[in-house]
Design a protein around this motif. Structure first.
Motif, short mmCIF file in Angstrom:
data_model
loop_
_atom_site.label_atom_id
_atom_site.label_comp_id
_atom_site.label_asym_id
_atom_site.label_seq_id
_atom_site.Cartn_x
_atom_site.Cartn_y
_atom_site.Cartn_z
N GLY A 95 23.30 66.97 -11.35
CA GLY A 95 24.24 67.13 -10.34
C GLY A 95 25.58 66.54 -10.66
N PRO A 96 26.72 66.96 -10.01
CA PRO A 96 27.85 66.15 -10.59
C PRO A 96 27.96 64.80 -10.37
CG PRO A 96 28.13 68.04 -9.07
CD PRO A 96 26.73 67.68 -8.89
N GLU A 97 28.74 64.26 -11.41
CA GLU A 97 28.93 62.74 -11.41
C GLU A 97 30.42 62.46 -11.57
OE1 GLU A 97 27.32 60.72 -14.80
OE2 GLU A 97 27.94 62.28 -16.12
N LEU A 98 30.94 61.42 -10.87
CA LEU A 98 32.35 61.14 -10.62
C LEU A 98 32.90 60.68 -12.14
CD1 LEU A 98 35.07 60.70 -8.89
CD2 LEU A 98 34.39 58.57 -8.73
N LEU A 99 34.00 61.27 -12.49
CA LEU A 99 34.59 60.91 -13.64
C LEU A 99 36.01 60.10 -13.61
CD1 LEU A 99 34.16 61.49 -16.58
CD2 LEU A 99 35.58 63.57 -16.49
N MET A 100 36.78 60.41 -12.76
CA MET A 100 38.04 60.06 -12.25
C MET A 100 38.43 59.94 -10.81
SD MET A 100 39.39 58.81 -15.36
CE MET A 100 41.18 58.69 -15.26
N TYR A 101 39.10 59.14 -10.25
CA TYR A 101 39.38 58.83 -8.83
C TYR A 101 40.94 58.40 -8.74
CZ TYR A 101 38.31 58.33 -4.00
OH TYR A 101 38.61 58.09 -2.51
N THR A 102 41.79 59.14 -8.12
CA THR A 102 43.10 58.82 -7.95
C THR A 102 43.68 59.00 -6.56
OG1 THR A 102 43.56 59.95 -10.22
CG2 THR A 102 45.50 59.40 -9.05
N TYR A 103 44.43 58.14 -6.30
CA TYR A 103 45.01 57.99 -4.99
C TYR A 103 46.44 58.43 -5.26
CZ TYR A 103 47.09 56.59 -0.46
OH TYR A 103 47.81 56.61 0.31
N SER A 104 47.00 59.44 -4.46
CA SER A 104 48.32 59.81 -4.29
C SER A 104 48.77 60.34 -5.60
CB SER A 104 49.24 58.79 -3.69
OG SER A 104 50.29 59.12 -3.48
N SER A 105 50.07 59.99 -6.03
CA SER A 105 50.73 60.72 -7.10
C SER A 105 50.51 59.63 -8.26
CB SER A 105 52.06 60.91 -7.16
OG SER A 105 52.29 62.16 -6.35
#
Lengths: 112, 114
Positions: A43-53
């Motif tokens: 299954g996919p796993e989270l690598l990076m999470y970004t909010y807005s720019s």
């Protein structure tokens, strides 16, 4: 036209190369941007999470979001064979509905 | 702690049969998602449960597909009268209700309809 466009590749690079993966999107309401990594038969796993720019860096990985261009990128420095996987971008708007809109994924092979 | 689990890991069935796929989310996660992934394709959203709210069923491809989530925890995806085009990997994910709502995926159920 899909809400999120992502070139499926495949992309093949030599070990140590800098890899650039990209997605474009059409919905200006998107505020949260993610990159997931999926190994074969997992299954996919989270690598990076970004909010807005802006940019976010984590080790060899850098995520960039350019909301004015509706364009997000994931850079991998000093790529390793263990980075060989499919990379999926995902995004959503603010609010209580947490449903993500996904790109098709880019298949990456890093050759030793 | 334990991650998201799915069962069975593989399911082979004959065309026209019904199948049930199970998902056990991470304890305490209020949101649960079902996706379908065909060979070489991206994730196709199927259905989304959030707490006690009515589920978002907008991704279900036909009325042969249904899902329920009992007690806010375990979920079952049911496919009735399976067709060959239903063959795919069915992935389940869960997330908390916090701002950083990372989706944690299970290993998937690989469904083959003969």
């Amino acid at each position: 036209q899909k809400e999120v466009e992502q070139d499926p590749g495949p992309l093949s690079v030599p070990e140590g190369a800098i890899v650039s993966l990209n997605c474009t999107y059409s919905n200006s309401a998107f505020q949260y941007f993610m990159w997931y990594r999926q190994y074969s038969r997992k299954g996919p796993e989270l690598l990076m999470y970004t909010y807005s720019s802006g940019n976010k860096e984590d080790g060899r990985f850098t995520a960039q979001v350019d909301k004015s261009s509706k364009y997000i990128s994931l850079f991998i420095r000093d790529s390793q064979p263990s980075d060989s996987a499919t990379y999926l971008c995902a995004m959503r708007s603010a609010g209580n509905n947490r449903k993500l809109i996904w790109g098709l994924g880019t298949s990456l092979a890093v050759n030793p | 702690g334990a991650g998201v689990s799915q069962s069975p890991s593989n399911k082979v069935t004959e065309k026209g049969k019904d199948v049930e796929l199970r998902c056990d989310p991470i304890s305490g996660h209020t949101a649960l998602y079902w996706y379908r992934q065909s060979l070489g394709q991206g994730l196709e959203f199927l259905i989304y449960f959030q707490g006690n709210s009515a589920p978002d069923k907008s991704g279900l491809p036909s009325d042969r597909f249904s899902a329920e989530r009992t007690g806010g925890s375990v979920s079952t995806l049911t496919i009735q009268r399976t067709q060959q085009e239903d063959s795919a990997v069915y992935l389940c994910a869960s997330s908390s209700s916090g701002v950083t709502d990372t989706q944690y995926f299970g290993p998937g159920t690989r469904l083959t309809v003969l």
